[in-house]
Design a protein around this motif. Structure first.
Motif, PDB file in Angstrom:
ATOM      1  N   ILE A  59      -3.724  -4.103  -9.396  1.00 45.20           N
ATOM      2  CA  ILE A  59      -3.849  -5.521  -9.062  1.00 45.20           C
ATOM      3  C   ILE A  59      -5.330  -5.848  -8.926  1.00 45.20           C
ATOM      4  CG2 ILE A  59      -3.254  -7.347  -7.421  1.00 45.20           C
ATOM      5  CD1 ILE A  59      -0.849  -5.619  -6.587  1.00 45.20           C
ATOM      6  N   PRO A  60      -5.861  -6.725  -9.765  1.00 51.54           N
ATOM      7  CA  PRO A  60      -7.298  -7.017  -9.740  1.00 51.54           C
ATOM      8  C   PRO A  60      -7.766  -7.602  -8.410  1.00 51.54           C
ATOM      9  CG  PRO A  60      -6.275  -7.862 -11.740  1.00 51.54           C
ATOM     10  CD  PRO A  60      -5.156  -7.470 -10.818  1.00 51.54           C
ATOM     11  N   GLN A  61      -8.993  -7.277  -8.057  1.00 54.24           N
ATOM     12  CA  GLN A  61      -9.577  -7.760  -6.805  1.00 54.24           C
ATOM     13  C   GLN A  61      -9.631  -9.283  -6.766  1.00 54.24           C
ATOM     14  OE1 GLN A  61     -13.442  -6.141  -5.956  1.00 54.24           O
ATOM     15  NE2 GLN A  61     -13.584  -7.096  -3.947  1.00 54.24           N
ATOM     16  N   GLU A  62      -9.896  -9.897  -7.917  1.00 53.95           N
ATOM     17  CA  GLU A  62      -9.982 -11.360  -7.947  1.00 53.95           C
ATOM     18  C   GLU A  62      -8.648 -12.025  -7.615  1.00 53.95           C
ATOM     19  OE1 GLU A  62      -9.906 -13.414 -11.932  1.00 53.95           O
ATOM     20  OE2 GLU A  62     -10.378 -11.382 -12.627  1.00 53.95           O
ATOM     21  N   ILE A  63      -7.555 -11.253  -7.719  1.00 50.76           N
ATOM     22  CA  ILE A  63      -6.232 -11.781  -7.391  1.00 50.76           C
ATOM     23  C   ILE A  63      -5.906 -11.555  -5.915  1.00 50.76           C
ATOM     24  CG2 ILE A  63      -3.753 -11.545  -7.819  1.00 50.76           C
ATOM     25  CD1 ILE A  63      -5.230 -13.032 -10.021  1.00 50.76           C
ATOM     26  N   TYR A  64      -6.050 -10.309  -5.424  1.00 50.30           N
ATOM     27  CA  TYR A  64      -5.622 -10.052  -4.044  1.00 50.30           C
ATOM     28  C   TYR A  64      -6.589 -10.597  -2.997  1.00 50.30           C
ATOM     29  CZ  TYR A  64      -8.579  -5.760  -4.014  1.00 50.30           C
ATOM     30  OH  TYR A  64      -9.608  -4.856  -4.081  1.00 50.30           O
ATOM     31  N   THR A  65      -7.812 -10.974  -3.414  1.00 54.56           N
ATOM     32  CA  THR A  65      -8.729 -11.614  -2.465  1.00 54.56           C
ATOM     33  C   THR A  65      -8.549 -13.134  -2.434  1.00 54.56           C
ATOM     34  OG1 THR A  65     -10.453 -11.661  -4.175  1.00 54.56           O
ATOM     35  CG2 THR A  65     -10.474  -9.806  -2.612  1.00 54.56           C
ATOM     36  N   LYS A  66      -7.933 -13.678  -3.469  1.00 51.25           N
ATOM     37  CA  LYS A  66      -7.749 -15.132  -3.556  1.00 51.25           C
ATOM     38  C   LYS A  66      -6.359 -15.571  -3.097  1.00 51.25           C
ATOM     39  CE  LYS A  66      -8.265 -18.961  -6.865  1.00 51.25           C
ATOM     40  NZ  LYS A  66      -9.324 -19.668  -6.112  1.00 51.25           N
ATOM     41  N   TYR A  67      -5.349 -14.716  -3.348  1.00 51.66           N
ATOM     42  CA  TYR A  67      -3.969 -15.066  -3.020  1.00 51.66           C
ATOM     43  C   TYR A  67      -3.359 -14.034  -2.071  1.00 51.66           C
ATOM     44  CZ  TYR A  67      -4.808 -17.651  -7.357  1.00 51.66           C
ATOM     45  OH  TYR A  67      -5.357 -18.458  -8.331  1.00 51.66           O
ATOM     46  N   LYS A  68      -2.305 -14.449  -1.380  1.00 44.53           N
ATOM     47  CA  LYS A  68      -1.572 -13.515  -0.525  1.00 44.53           C
ATOM     48  C   LYS A  68      -0.678 -12.658  -1.421  1.00 44.53           C
ATOM     49  CE  LYS A  68      -1.448 -16.446   3.609  1.00 44.53           C
ATOM     50  NZ  LYS A  68      -0.582 -17.162   4.576  1.00 44.53           N
ATOM     51  N   CYS A  69      -1.051 -11.413  -1.579  1.00 45.51           N
ATOM     52  CA  CYS A  69      -0.349 -10.491  -2.475  1.00 45.51           C
ATOM     53  C   CYS A  69       0.374  -9.423  -1.662  1.00 45.51           C
ATOM     54  CB  CYS A  69      -1.325  -9.828  -3.439  1.00 45.51           C
ATOM     55  SG  CYS A  69      -2.120 -10.981  -4.578  1.00 45.51           S
ATOM     56  N   VAL A  70       1.666  -9.283  -1.896  1.00 42.49           N
ATOM     57  CA  VAL A  70       2.483  -8.347  -1.138  1.00 42.49           C
ATOM     58  C   VAL A  70       3.071  -7.302  -2.076  1.00 42.49           C
ATOM     59  CG1 VAL A  70       4.441  -8.061   0.433  1.00 42.49           C
ATOM     60  CG2 VAL A  70       3.054 -10.146   0.526  1.00 42.49           C
ATOM     61  N   VAL A  71       2.788  -6.037  -1.771  1.00 37.29           N
ATOM     62  CA  VAL A  71       3.308  -4.903  -2.530  1.00 37.29           C
ATOM     63  C   VAL A  71       4.394  -4.229  -1.689  1.00 37.29           C
ATOM     64  CG1 VAL A  71       2.727  -2.682  -3.572  1.00 37.29           C
ATOM     65  CG2 VAL A  71       1.082  -4.561  -3.644  1.00 37.29           C
ATOM     66  N   PHE A  72       5.410  -3.693  -2.343  1.00 36.20           N
ATOM     67  CA  PHE A  72       6.495  -2.998  -1.637  1.00 36.20           C
ATOM     68  C   PHE A  72       6.417  -1.503  -1.947  1.00 36.20           C
ATOM     69  CE2 PHE A  72       7.751  -7.357  -2.160  1.00 36.20           C
ATOM     70  CZ  PHE A  72       8.246  -7.698  -0.917  1.00 36.20           C
ATOM     71  N   HIS A  73       6.522  -0.704  -0.878  1.00 37.53           N
ATOM     72  CA  HIS A  73       6.340   0.745  -1.040  1.00 37.53           C
ATOM     73  C   HIS A  73       7.332   1.471  -0.143  1.00 37.53           C
ATOM     74  CE1 HIS A  73       4.018   4.266  -2.247  1.00 37.53           C
ATOM     75  NE2 HIS A  73       4.032   4.680  -0.999  1.00 37.53           N
ATOM     76  N   GLU A  74       8.094   2.398  -0.751  1.00 39.72           N
ATOM     77  CA  GLU A  74       9.099   3.152   0.010  1.00 39.72           C
ATOM     78  C   GLU A  74       8.463   4.423   0.575  1.00 39.72           C
ATOM     79  OE1 GLU A  74       9.752   2.419  -3.291  1.00 39.72           O
ATOM     80  OE2 GLU A  74      11.260   0.837  -3.189  1.00 39.72           O
ATOM     81  N   ALA A  75       8.215   4.430   1.870  1.00 36.78           N
ATOM     82  CA  ALA A  75       7.574   5.584   2.507  1.00 36.78           C
ATOM     83  C   ALA A  75       7.556   5.374   4.014  1.00 36.78           C
ATOM     84  CB  ALA A  75       6.146   5.766   1.985  1.00 36.78           C
ATOM     85  N   ASN A  76       7.123   6.407   4.728  1.00 34.07           N
ATOM     86  CA  ASN A  76       6.881   6.270   6.161  1.00 34.07           C
ATOM     87  C   ASN A  76       5.375   6.151   6.372  1.00 34.07           C
ATOM     88  OD1 ASN A  76       9.572   6.385   7.069  1.00 34.07           O
ATOM     89  ND2 ASN A  76       9.594   8.607   6.935  1.00 34.07           N
TER      90      ASN A  76
END
Length: 228
Positions: A59-76
């Motif tokens: 996910i490019p930095q220009e995207i996650y710094t400008k918009y609220k970006c949520v990633v889903f990850h299965e882990a503890n």
């Protein structure tokens, strides 16, 4: 005017749940972007949120710094950052984990956690588990975030990073003196589209295993034989 919500994913089971999400949250305008993120289109849409369920691209930095970006990850988390989290937990005999909704940032899977849900991975093929996770994400987690906009909380604890599994690691003989439960786990954790299935080599042939079930004193399933 409805706020734009962008969903970026490449998995078919997410496409079906996307339709359910649009019905459950009619106050928002949902846009499905299949496979990789289109940066130019994203800037045109100016989404309020971008969600990345089962997404493996950068996910490019220009995207996650400008918009609220949520990633889903299965882990503890922070145990289990990195690649192949489902498989890396199962092969360690860890069956109770979480689905985490985390903020995208520069360091892989290190973002603050918006929310998490318990996730039992003790039985079922990888495909079934991914479908189960998808339903939880679309039916519970995304609607909750859209409604409550929770403040993300920093991860706490010892950081353990997993490496993405390689096709060679799908060979059953990589297990050392396994019992039936370990063989069952090994086969099922690799039983999903686009994953290298568990296999054994027999001279010029490769035998691949799928749809395994654990009985009291035996395993039952299906296999495919290909020439090497």
């Amino acid at each position: 005017m409805k706020a734009n919500i962008l969903i970026v994913t490449s998995k078919k089971w997410n496409f079906k749940n996307f339709k359910l999400l649009t019905q459950k949250c009619p106050k928002f305008n949902f846009i499905l972007m299949k496979d990789e993120l289109d940066i130019a289109k994203t800037h045109t849409l100016k989404p309020k949120w971008i969600f990345f369920p089962h997404y493996s691209h950068y996910i490019p930095q220009e995207i996650y710094t400008k918009y609220k970006c949520v990633v889903f990850h299965e882990a503890n988390l922070p145990f289990g950052r990195g690649g192949s989290p489902l498989q890396n937990h199962i092969i360690r005999g860890i069956y109770h984990i979480h689905i985490n909704a985390i903020a995208a940032n520069k360091e892989l899977d290190s973002g603050d956690i918006y929310m998490k849900r318990e996730f039992d991975i003790s039985t079922g093929s990888a495909k079934k588990l991914y479908k189960k996770a998808s339903f939880i994400i679309f039916d519970e987690m995304i609607p909750y975030i859209l409604k409550h906009a929770p403040k993300p909380v920093a991860q706490k604890g010892e950081v353990v990073v997993f490496k993405r599994r390689t096709p060679a690691q799908s060979a059953l003989d990589t297990l050392s003196k396994p019992n039936l439960r370990q063989i069952y786990d090994f086969i099922r954790m690799l039983d999903a589209p686009s994953y290298p299935r568990a296999f054994v080599n027999l001279e010029n042939f490769k035998i691949k295993f799928r749809k395994v079930k654990l009985k009291k004193s035996s395993l039952k399933g299906r296999f495919i034989i290909n020439e090497n």
